[in-house]
Design a protein around this motif. Sequence first.
Motif, PDB file in Angstrom:
ATOM      1  N   PHE A   4       9.526   1.087 -34.258  1.00 44.75           N
ATOM      2  CA  PHE A   4       8.624  -0.043 -34.838  1.00 44.75           C
ATOM      3  C   PHE A   4       9.172  -0.317 -35.957  1.00 44.75           C
ATOM      4  O   PHE A   4       9.425  -1.483 -36.410  1.00 44.75           O
ATOM      5  CB  PHE A   4       7.232   0.496 -35.002  1.00 44.75           C
ATOM      6  CG  PHE A   4       6.294  -0.516 -35.612  1.00 44.75           C
ATOM      7  CD1 PHE A   4       5.573  -1.293 -35.247  1.00 44.75           C
ATOM      8  CD2 PHE A   4       6.326  -0.388 -37.167  1.00 44.75           C
ATOM      9  CE1 PHE A   4       4.706  -2.099 -35.673  1.00 44.75           C
ATOM     10  CE2 PHE A   4       5.417  -1.607 -37.823  1.00 44.75           C
ATOM     11  CZ  PHE A   4       4.478  -2.317 -36.987  1.00 44.75           C
ATOM     12  N   GLY A   5       9.508   0.583 -37.120  1.00 43.82           N
ATOM     13  CA  GLY A   5       9.916   0.254 -38.552  1.00 43.82           C
ATOM     14  C   GLY A   5      11.334  -0.349 -38.337  1.00 43.82           C
ATOM     15  O   GLY A   5      11.638  -1.440 -39.106  1.00 43.82           O
ATOM     16  N   ARG A   6      12.130  -0.037 -37.583  1.00 41.72           N
ATOM     17  CA  ARG A   6      13.503  -0.545 -37.520  1.00 41.72           C
ATOM     18  C   ARG A   6      13.546  -1.984 -36.968  1.00 41.72           C
ATOM     19  O   ARG A   6      14.312  -2.812 -37.217  1.00 41.72           O
ATOM     20  CB  ARG A   6      14.431   0.495 -36.759  1.00 41.72           C
ATOM     21  CG  ARG A   6      14.807   1.637 -37.391  1.00 41.72           C
ATOM     22  CD  ARG A   6      15.861   2.612 -36.943  1.00 41.72           C
ATOM     23  NE  ARG A   6      15.431   3.005 -35.374  1.00 41.72           N
ATOM     24  CZ  ARG A   6      14.778   4.240 -35.334  1.00 41.72           C
ATOM     25  NH1 ARG A   6      14.442   4.872 -36.217  1.00 41.72           N
ATOM     26  NH2 ARG A   6      14.458   4.645 -34.322  1.00 41.72           N
ATOM     27  N   SER A   7      12.720  -2.041 -35.750  1.00 40.67           N
ATOM     28  CA  SER A   7      12.593  -3.374 -35.142  1.00 40.67           C
ATOM     29  C   SER A   7      12.052  -4.438 -36.219  1.00 40.67           C
ATOM     30  O   SER A   7      12.550  -5.682 -36.331  1.00 40.67           O
ATOM     31  CB  SER A   7      11.916  -3.279 -33.881  1.00 40.67           C
ATOM     32  OG  SER A   7      12.402  -2.397 -33.070  1.00 40.67           O
ATOM     33  N   TRP A   8      10.941  -3.924 -36.765  1.00 46.98           N
ATOM     34  CA  TRP A   8      10.461  -4.861 -37.851  1.00 46.98           C
ATOM     35  C   TRP A   8      11.210  -5.206 -38.992  1.00 46.98           C
ATOM     36  O   TRP A   8      11.352  -6.335 -39.561  1.00 46.98           O
ATOM     37  CB  TRP A   8       9.045  -4.334 -38.273  1.00 46.98           C
ATOM     38  CG  TRP A   8       7.927  -4.940 -39.191  1.00 46.98           C
ATOM     39  CD1 TRP A   8       7.465  -4.516 -40.294  1.00 46.98           C
ATOM     40  CD2 TRP A   8       7.562  -6.458 -39.249  1.00 46.98           C
ATOM     41  NE1 TRP A   8       6.573  -5.725 -40.853  1.00 46.98           N
ATOM     42  CE2 TRP A   8       6.867  -6.655 -40.219  1.00 46.98           C
ATOM     43  CE3 TRP A   8       7.927  -7.564 -38.295  1.00 46.98           C
ATOM     44  CZ2 TRP A   8       6.203  -7.789 -40.477  1.00 46.98           C
ATOM     45  CZ3 TRP A   8       7.516  -8.740 -38.640  1.00 46.98           C
ATOM     46  CH2 TRP A   8       6.538  -8.848 -39.557  1.00 46.98           C
ATOM     47  N   GLU A   9      12.042  -4.138 -39.477  1.00 48.40           N
ATOM     48  CA  GLU A   9      12.718  -4.613 -40.626  1.00 48.40           C
ATOM     49  C   GLU A   9      14.152  -5.580 -40.254  1.00 48.40           C
ATOM     50  O   GLU A   9      14.108  -6.391 -41.095  1.00 48.40           O
ATOM     51  CB  GLU A   9      13.486  -3.134 -41.015  1.00 48.40           C
ATOM     52  CG  GLU A   9      14.192  -3.205 -42.399  1.00 48.40           C
ATOM     53  CD  GLU A   9      14.804  -1.928 -42.792  1.00 48.40           C
ATOM     54  OE1 GLU A   9      15.955  -1.713 -43.595  1.00 48.40           O
ATOM     55  OE2 GLU A   9      14.079  -0.950 -42.560  1.00 48.40           O
ATOM     56  N   ALA A  10      14.370  -5.335 -39.119  1.00 53.35           N
ATOM     57  CA  ALA A  10      15.634  -6.310 -38.796  1.00 53.35           C
ATOM     58  C   ALA A  10      14.878  -7.651 -38.474  1.00 53.35           C
ATOM     59  O   ALA A  10      15.705  -8.701 -38.769  1.00 53.35           O
ATOM     60  CB  ALA A  10      16.012  -5.645 -37.306  1.00 53.35           C
ATOM     61  N   LEU A  11      13.671  -7.984 -37.950  1.00 55.69           N
ATOM     62  CA  LEU A  11      13.159  -9.101 -37.703  1.00 55.69           C
ATOM     63  C   LEU A  11      12.801  -9.811 -38.990  1.00 55.69           C
ATOM     64  O   LEU A  11      13.346 -10.834 -39.300  1.00 55.69           O
ATOM     65  CB  LEU A  11      11.980  -8.902 -37.233  1.00 55.69           C
ATOM     66  CG  LEU A  11      11.047 -10.285 -37.016  1.00 55.69           C
ATOM     67  CD1 LEU A  11      11.939 -11.473 -36.259  1.00 55.69           C
ATOM     68  CD2 LEU A  11       9.836 -10.180 -36.066  1.00 55.69           C
TER      69      LEU A  11
END
Length: 218
Positions: A4-11
Amino acid sequence: MGLFGRSWEALRAAVDGLAPQDFTGPSGCAGRLVRDLVCHLVIDAQGVLITLVTPSPAEPTRDAASYWEVHREPPDGRDPLDALTVRLAASYGDPALLRFHPDDVGSAAGRAAELADPRRRVATRGQVLTAADYLDAYVLEWTLHHLDLVAHLPHLPGPPAEGLAAARRLLERTAGAPFPAAFPDADALLLGTGRRPATGAERAALGTLGQRLPFVLG
């Protein structure tokens, strides 16, 4: 929880890379400009914060796959929240202000996810699910909207590969059917949710599954 955190950070990093003129261009989300999409992300981040601090003593009624309601027709823009999002996005005026909120509220949502007990049950949209399932469901949301953001902006980085793979698996669970293994993850997501039409070869490979598309999540 980490995905969740990695996907959100990338976005959020992709949003930070937007040039001022990019905000008024089209996104891959039908009927929405890039600025509308970014504003929607701010509202989503607020929803994550609210949900993670809304515990429930009840047993879970949904998991990550069943969290999303599946529809056949795309939004027509008449939903009050959709209309509000467009008006709110236009009211920002200066793109720098619109970029600030995904960084500010978005950072808070990311921290809240890191601190959340994955086993804790939370309530949202009249349903109960564990924090882990709720955050897993949002990996699909972030990944789809990341694809929307870069649809007409190929200079921006796309979603991380692990997020694409996880989002595809979750969409297949939600749909109750796998997409052809030969389809790249991004194509499976775009085709599955109606973000682009299938080619003739893709329709043939989809077979009867193609008759059930699109899976519009809401």
